[in-house]
Write an enzyme that holds these catalytic residues in place. Structure first.
Site, short mmCIF file in Angstrom:
data_model
loop_
_atom_site.label_atom_id
_atom_site.label_comp_id
_atom_site.label_asym_id
_atom_site.label_seq_id
_atom_site.Cartn_x
_atom_site.Cartn_y
_atom_site.Cartn_z
N SER A 159 0.86 -1.19 0.00
CA SER A 159 0.00 0.00 0.00
C SER A 159 0.89 1.23 0.00
O SER A 159 2.03 1.18 0.47
CB SER A 159 -0.89 0.01 1.25
OG SER A 159 -1.56 1.25 1.39
N TYR B 288 -1.76 0.33 10.62
CA TYR B 288 -1.71 -0.05 9.21
C TYR B 288 -0.43 0.46 8.56
O TYR B 288 0.22 -0.28 7.81
CB TYR B 288 -2.94 0.48 8.49
CG TYR B 288 -3.12 -0.05 7.08
CD1 TYR B 288 -3.21 -1.41 6.85
CD2 TYR B 288 -3.21 0.81 5.99
CE1 TYR B 288 -3.38 -1.91 5.56
CE2 TYR B 288 -3.38 0.32 4.70
CZ TYR B 288 -3.47 -1.03 4.49
OH TYR B 288 -3.63 -1.52 3.20
#
Length: 262
Positions: free
Chosen positions: A138, A151
């Site tokens: 990501s 995250y």
């Protein structure tokens, strides 16, 4: 890609399912791996992929996956796609259980599956001339943002794991490819992040012109593993035009600014 076989984790929805469809359309045999058997069955009926039910956070499941791949034809590519986010709270206030889950699936899951299948990918490289490991990370693994805490930490770790793996495999005909998506609108990512709160999940994309969809990322993955054997796309960052950074999104229609006539 006759005779070429790819293993795709997190294949029951979103980017994983789209990658299975894309690889099948490109002529690959695909083993789709996920926890939800019913979704895998529907994907198999649609695409002709074979399936295996496994949780990448389980040592026993991943060992069983390795044995199944070895018995059923080996592998020439691995797409480590299983992952996800939980919560958008601060570092101070976020739940340790959410952090632990994110590390298990985004980091340790990638390590488990890669370690298990790497000997089989080496055999695949001898057959094909090259093998591929594609880690779907990501932009959260490259740029921090408020609320990203766990995250960010997990995806930064997945990015580091990918870079180290590439160094360790230098000299072998194995490409290590990182695909780092920005905003991708899928059925489940934001919904999982916000504990099933549909209104909050939908609000993430509200007003953003044309966020990416799963098929956009799948197309990038299929292209990367289809390159000539000497071409390695080390890091591919994919964002919608409306997204300059994780924390900077254009809202409303994109438009050219008027020329400065001063």
């Amino acid at each position: 890609m006759d005779g070429m076989r790819a293993v795709v984790t997190g294949a029951s929805s979103g980017i994983g399912a789209a990658t299975v469809r894309g690889l099948r359309a490109a002529g690959w045999d695909v083993l789709a791996v996920a926890r939800r058997e019913d979704r895998l069955a529907a994907l198999a009926a649609e695409t002709g992929a074979t399936t295996f039910v496994a949780d990448v956070t389980s040592d026993a499941d991943v060992a069983a996956l390795r044995d199944h791949v070895a018995r059923s034809g080996g592998a020439h590519a691995l797409v480590n796609n299983a992952g996800g986010a939980k919560g958008l709270a601060s570092v101070e206030e976020s739940e340790l259980d959410d952090w632990a889950w994110m590390f298990e699936v985004n980091v340790l899951g990638v390590k488990r599956v890669t370690s298990a299948l790497l000997p089989l990918l080496r055999r695949g490289a001898q057959e094909r001339g090259v093998a591929d490991i594609v880690n779907v990370t990501s932009i959260a693994g490259h740029v921090a943002y408020v609320g990203g805490g766990g995250y960010n930490a997990a995806k930064f770790a997945a990015h580091a794991l990918t870079e180290v793996l590439r160094l360790e495999l230098n000299g072998e005909p194995i490409r290590v490819i990182e695909v780092a998506p920005g905003m991708v609108r899928t059925d489940e990512f934001a919904l999982v992040r916000f504990g099933g709160d549909r209104a909050r999940a939908d609000a993430v994309y509200e007003g953003v012109p044309e966020p990416l969809v799963a098929e956009d990322i799948a197309g990038v993955i299929v292209d990367a593993v289809s390159k000539p054997p000497h071409v390695d796309l080390d890091l591919i960052v994919v964002k919608p035009v409306a997204q300059a950074a994780p924390y900077r999104l254009a809202k409303g229609p994109l438009a050219v600014r008027p020329a400065d006539r001063s």
